[in-house]
Design a protein around this motif. Structure first.
Motif, PDB file in Angstrom:
ATOM      1  N   PHE A   1     107.784  45.407  33.472  1.00 25.27           N
ATOM      2  CA  PHE A   1     106.953  44.258  33.787  1.00 25.27           C
ATOM      3  C   PHE A   1     107.240  43.842  35.218  1.00 25.27           C
ATOM      4  O   PHE A   1     108.273  44.198  35.783  1.00 25.27           O
ATOM      5  N   GLY A   2     106.361  43.046  35.790  1.00 19.11           N
ATOM      6  CA  GLY A   2     106.624  42.404  37.055  1.00 19.11           C
ATOM      7  C   GLY A   2     107.185  41.019  36.791  1.00 19.11           C
ATOM      8  O   GLY A   2     107.026  40.471  35.696  1.00 19.11           O
ATOM      9  N   ALA A   3     107.833  40.452  37.781  1.00 18.07           N
ATOM     10  CA  ALA A   3     108.410  39.119  37.630  1.00 18.07           C
ATOM     11  C   ALA A   3     107.339  38.055  37.383  1.00 18.07           C
ATOM     12  O   ALA A   3     107.627  37.004  36.821  1.00 18.07           O
ATOM     13  N   ASP A   4     106.089  38.339  37.763  1.00 18.28           N
ATOM     14  CA  ASP A   4     105.001  37.377  37.592  1.00 18.28           C
ATOM     15  C   ASP A   4     104.250  37.565  36.273  1.00 18.28           C
ATOM     16  O   ASP A   4     103.226  36.940  36.055  1.00 18.28           O
ATOM     17  N   GLN A   5     104.766  38.389  35.377  1.00 21.11           N
ATOM     18  CA  GLN A   5     104.067  38.686  34.129  1.00 21.11           C
ATOM     19  C   GLN A   5     104.762  38.070  32.903  1.00 21.11           C
ATOM     20  O   GLN A   5     104.747  38.635  31.812  1.00 21.11           O
ATOM     21  N   GLY A   6     105.335  36.912  33.074  1.00 25.84           N
ATOM     22  CA  GLY A   6     106.053  36.250  31.992  1.00 25.84           C
ATOM     23  C   GLY A   6     105.176  35.881  30.807  1.00 25.84           C
ATOM     24  O   GLY A   6     105.609  35.970  29.663  1.00 25.84           O
ATOM     25  N   ILE A   7     103.933  35.480  31.064  1.00 21.50           N
ATOM     26  CA  ILE A   7     103.039  35.096  29.965  1.00 21.50           C
ATOM     27  C   ILE A   7     102.696  36.314  29.121  1.00 21.50           C
ATOM     28  O   ILE A   7     102.732  36.255  27.890  1.00 21.50           O
ATOM     29  N   ALA A   8     102.399  37.434  29.770  1.00 15.03           N
ATOM     30  CA  ALA A   8     102.100  38.662  29.020  1.00 15.03           C
ATOM     31  C   ALA A   8     103.314  39.108  28.210  1.00 15.03           C
ATOM     32  O   ALA A   8     103.188  39.534  27.057  1.00 15.03           O
ATOM     33  N   ALA A   9     104.498  38.981  28.788  1.00 13.64           N
ATOM     34  CA  ALA A   9     105.727  39.359  28.084  1.00 13.64           C
ATOM     35  C   ALA A   9     105.961  38.442  26.894  1.00 13.64           C
ATOM     36  O   ALA A   9     106.351  38.894  25.811  1.00 13.64           O
ATOM     37  N   ARG A  10     105.703  37.159  27.074  1.00 13.01           N
ATOM     38  CA  ARG A  10     105.875  36.216  25.968  1.00 13.01           C
ATOM     39  C   ARG A  10     104.925  36.547  24.826  1.00 13.01           C
ATOM     40  O   ARG A  10     105.303  36.514  23.653  1.00 13.01           O
TER      41      ARG A  10
ATOM     42  N   SER B   1     115.544  43.430  35.525  1.00 10.50           N
ATOM     43  CA  SER B   1     115.357  44.886  35.610  1.00 10.50           C
ATOM     44  C   SER B   1     114.075  45.378  34.933  1.00 10.50           C
ATOM     45  O   SER B   1     114.096  46.332  34.170  1.00 10.50           O
ATOM     46  N   GLY B   2     112.965  44.705  35.179  1.00 14.02           N
ATOM     47  CA  GLY B   2     111.685  45.138  34.633  1.00 14.02           C
ATOM     48  C   GLY B   2     111.412  44.667  33.213  1.00 14.02           C
ATOM     49  O   GLY B   2     110.381  44.986  32.640  1.00 14.02           O
ATOM     50  N   GLU B   3     112.333  43.918  32.622  1.00 14.38           N
ATOM     51  CA  GLU B   3     112.150  43.404  31.272  1.00 14.38           C
ATOM     52  C   GLU B   3     112.258  41.880  31.298  1.00 14.38           C
ATOM     53  O   GLU B   3     112.953  41.306  32.129  1.00 14.38           O
ATOM     54  N   TRP B   4     111.567  41.261  30.378  1.00 15.85           N
ATOM     55  CA  TRP B   4     111.740  39.827  30.168  1.00 15.85           C
ATOM     56  C   TRP B   4     112.722  39.676  29.023  1.00 15.85           C
ATOM     57  O   TRP B   4     112.597  40.321  27.983  1.00 15.85           O
ATOM     58  N   VAL B   5     113.718  38.827  29.211  1.00 16.80           N
ATOM     59  CA  VAL B   5     114.742  38.603  28.213  1.00 16.80           C
ATOM     60  C   VAL B   5     114.552  37.193  27.653  1.00 16.80           C
ATOM     61  O   VAL B   5     114.649  36.214  28.391  1.00 16.80           O
TER      62      VAL B   5
END
Length: 82
Positions: free
Chosen positions: A39-48, A72-76
């Motif tokens: 993921f990109g750092a700006d893709q938090g909503i998609a990761a959520r 590192s490319g992942e949302w935790v």
């Protein structure tokens, strides 16, 4: 006086012994990637949304926190599914 009364209540059976109650279960962090791609750092909503879907598939809900982070490319999601 209070000690004698407590002892009298305990002997008479009016006081139940303390029982151990299980504490809260610590959740494991949920690490979300973009179907194996970073993921990109700006893709938090998609990761959520992916995290919510993953938790829902298990019959649970995603617990978000102020400590969630991009790493590192992942949302935790530190509190994981509940």
């Amino acid at each position: 006086m209070a000690v004698a009364m407590t002892l009298a209540l305990a002997v008479s059976g009016c006081v139940q012994p303390a029982t151990k109650v299980a504490g809260p279960v610590a959740a494991l962090p949920l690490r979300v990637s973009n179907n194996g791609s970073p993921f990109g750092a700006d893709q938090g909503i998609a990761a959520r949304k992916l995290g919510e879907a993953e938790c829902a598939a298990e019959g649970r809900v995603l617990r978000t926190s102020i400590y969630d982070r991009f790493e590192s490319g992942e949302w935790v999601f530190v509190e994981g599914c509940a």
